[in-house]
Design a protein around this motif. Structure first.
Motif, PDB file in Angstrom:
ATOM      1  N   GLU A 134       0.885  -1.178  -0.006  1.00 54.87           N
ATOM      2  CA  GLU A 134       0.121  -0.113   0.144  1.00 54.87           C
ATOM      3  C   GLU A 134       0.816   1.189   0.059  1.00 54.87           C
ATOM      4  O   GLU A 134       0.534   2.128  -0.691  1.00 54.87           O
ATOM      5  CB  GLU A 134      -0.810  -0.141   1.136  1.00 54.87           C
ATOM      6  N   LYS A 135       2.064   1.290   0.806  1.00 52.29           N
ATOM      7  CA  LYS A 135       2.886   2.220   0.547  1.00 52.29           C
ATOM      8  C   LYS A 135       3.436   2.334  -0.662  1.00 52.29           C
ATOM      9  O   LYS A 135       3.608   3.644  -1.196  1.00 52.29           O
ATOM     10  CB  LYS A 135       3.877   2.106   1.823  1.00 52.29           C
ATOM     11  N   LEU A 136       3.736   1.439  -1.287  1.00 46.31           N
ATOM     12  CA  LEU A 136       4.382   1.348  -2.708  1.00 46.31           C
ATOM     13  C   LEU A 136       3.454   2.112  -3.725  1.00 46.31           C
ATOM     14  O   LEU A 136       4.011   2.557  -4.606  1.00 46.31           O
ATOM     15  CB  LEU A 136       4.887  -0.076  -3.144  1.00 46.31           C
ATOM     16  N   ASP A 137       2.298   1.871  -3.341  1.00 50.89           N
ATOM     17  CA  ASP A 137       1.223   2.407  -4.501  1.00 50.89           C
ATOM     18  C   ASP A 137       1.140   4.013  -4.510  1.00 50.89           C
ATOM     19  O   ASP A 137       0.834   4.598  -5.336  1.00 50.89           O
ATOM     20  CB  ASP A 137      -0.201   1.782  -3.957  1.00 50.89           C
ATOM     21  N   ARG A 138       1.718   4.526  -3.302  1.00 48.03           N
ATOM     22  CA  ARG A 138       1.925   5.771  -3.108  1.00 48.03           C
ATOM     23  C   ARG A 138       2.856   6.622  -4.075  1.00 48.03           C
ATOM     24  O   ARG A 138       3.111   7.684  -3.914  1.00 48.03           O
ATOM     25  CB  ARG A 138       1.502   6.435  -1.710  1.00 48.03           C
ATOM     26  N   LEU A 139       3.902   5.741  -4.320  1.00 49.41           N
ATOM     27  CA  LEU A 139       5.039   6.172  -4.914  1.00 49.41           C
ATOM     28  C   LEU A 139       5.058   6.279  -6.470  1.00 49.41           C
ATOM     29  O   LEU A 139       4.315   5.593  -7.089  1.00 49.41           O
ATOM     30  CB  LEU A 139       6.347   4.940  -4.749  1.00 49.41           C
ATOM     31  N   THR A 140       5.787   7.194  -7.042  1.00 49.66           N
ATOM     32  CA  THR A 140       6.150   7.217  -8.711  1.00 49.66           C
ATOM     33  C   THR A 140       6.788   5.720  -9.095  1.00 49.66           C
ATOM     34  O   THR A 140       7.235   5.130  -8.406  1.00 49.66           O
ATOM     35  CB  THR A 140       6.742   8.366  -8.989  1.00 49.66           C
ATOM     36  N   ALA A 141       6.448   5.861 -10.354  1.00 50.45           N
ATOM     37  CA  ALA A 141       7.130   4.523 -10.980  1.00 50.45           C
ATOM     38  C   ALA A 141       8.765   4.794 -10.618  1.00 50.45           C
ATOM     39  O   ALA A 141       9.501   3.558 -10.310  1.00 50.45           O
ATOM     40  CB  ALA A 141       6.811   4.595 -12.328  1.00 50.45           C
ATOM     41  N   LYS A 142       9.280   5.793 -10.835  1.00 52.47           N
ATOM     42  CA  LYS A 142      10.622   6.101 -10.432  1.00 52.47           C
ATOM     43  C   LYS A 142      11.152   5.826  -9.114  1.00 52.47           C
ATOM     44  O   LYS A 142      11.992   5.015  -8.797  1.00 52.47           O
ATOM     45  CB  LYS A 142      11.104   7.461 -10.802  1.00 52.47           C
ATOM     46  N   GLN A 143      10.493   6.271  -8.134  1.00 50.45           N
ATOM     47  CA  GLN A 143      10.500   5.919  -6.640  1.00 50.45           C
ATOM     48  C   GLN A 143      10.402   4.301  -6.405  1.00 50.45           C
ATOM     49  O   GLN A 143      11.099   3.726  -5.590  1.00 50.45           O
ATOM     50  CB  GLN A 143       9.486   6.575  -5.875  1.00 50.45           C
ATOM     51  N   VAL A 144       9.610   3.721  -7.131  1.00 48.68           N
ATOM     52  CA  VAL A 144       9.379   2.435  -6.826  1.00 48.68           C
ATOM     53  C   VAL A 144      10.770   1.525  -7.477  1.00 48.68           C
ATOM     54  O   VAL A 144      11.078   0.666  -6.571  1.00 48.68           O
ATOM     55  CB  VAL A 144       8.085   1.602  -7.572  1.00 48.68           C
ATOM     56  N   ARG A 145      11.337   1.985  -8.492  1.00 48.87           N
ATOM     57  CA  ARG A 145      12.368   1.377  -9.025  1.00 48.87           C
ATOM     58  C   ARG A 145      13.520   1.360  -7.889  1.00 48.87           C
ATOM     59  O   ARG A 145      14.376   0.612  -7.680  1.00 48.87           O
ATOM     60  CB  ARG A 145      12.750   1.949 -10.068  1.00 48.87           C
ATOM     61  N   ILE A 146      13.640   2.690  -7.292  1.00 48.63           N
ATOM     62  CA  ILE A 146      14.779   2.869  -6.391  1.00 48.63           C
ATOM     63  C   ILE A 146      14.618   2.025  -5.076  1.00 48.63           C
ATOM     64  O   ILE A 146      15.622   1.633  -4.727  1.00 48.63           O
ATOM     65  CB  ILE A 146      14.338   4.542  -5.918  1.00 48.63           C
ATOM     66  N   VAL A 147      13.311   1.906  -4.751  1.00 52.46           N
ATOM     67  CA  VAL A 147      12.913   1.052  -3.502  1.00 52.46           C
ATOM     68  C   VAL A 147      13.467  -0.503  -4.083  1.00 52.46           C
ATOM     69  O   VAL A 147      14.199  -1.166  -3.100  1.00 52.46           O
ATOM     70  CB  VAL A 147      11.620   1.056  -3.045  1.00 52.46           C
ATOM     71  N   GLU A 148      13.042  -0.815  -5.190  1.00 48.05           N
ATOM     72  CA  GLU A 148      13.474  -2.217  -5.762  1.00 48.05           C
ATOM     73  C   GLU A 148      14.988  -2.486  -5.732  1.00 48.05           C
ATOM     74  O   GLU A 148      15.469  -3.214  -5.171  1.00 48.05           O
ATOM     75  CB  GLU A 148      12.740  -2.374  -6.946  1.00 48.05           C
TER      76      GLU A 148
END
Length: 113
Positions: free
Chosen positions: A83-97
Motif C-alpha cells: 500500500e505504501k508502494l502504491d503511493r510512489l511514482t514509478a521512478k521511486q518504486v524502482r529506487i526501492v526495488e
C-alpha cells in the motif's frame, strides 16, 4: 516459553517501531486510543495486552499483530508495504526495488532475515 521474556521482546518491537515512526509514547497513545501509561507498560513488557488493544497498537504502528507478537513478517505486513508502494511514482518504486536488491545481495547467506 518464558512469558516475561516474551512480553519484553514484544515491548522491544513496539518501542523500535514507534521510534522508527518518530512517535512519542504520548503520540502513539493518541494514535491508538490507548493511554501513554499503557504504551509505557507495553514497551517495558510489564503488561500483557487484551486482543483489542493489541489490534489497536498494531494498526497505529502500521504492522500486523503477528509482527508484534512474534517478530515474524506475514502477508499482512507485505500488504501494508505494498500500500505504501502504491503511493510512489514509478521512478521511486524502482529506487526501492534497487535498495531491496542491494539488501538481498548484502545479507545473502549471513543467516539474517
Amino acid at each position: 516459553m518464558d512469558v516475561e521474556l516474551y512480553l519484553k521482546e514484544m515491548g522491544q518491537r513496539i518501542m523500535e517501531r514507534r521510534k522508527k515512526l518518530g512517535l512519542t509514547q504520548e503520540a502513539l497513545g493518541e494514535r491508538s486510543g490507548l493511554t501513554t501509561q499503557f504504551v509505557s507498560y507495553a514497551e517495558s513488557g510489564k503488561r500483557a495486552m487484551r486482543p483489542e488493544n493489541l489490534m489497536r497498537m498494531a494498526a497505529a504502528l502500521g504492522v500486523s499483530t503477528d509482527y508484534l507478537l512474534t517478530g515474524d513478517i506475514i502477508d499482512k505486513d507485505k500488504l501494508l508495504l505494498s500500500e505504501k508502494l502504491d503511493r510512489l511514482t514509478a521512478k521511486q518504486v524502482r529506487i526501492v526495488e534497487a535498495v531491496i536488491d542491494e539488501c538481498i545481495e548484502l545479507y545473502q547467506g549471513d543467516g539474517q532475515g
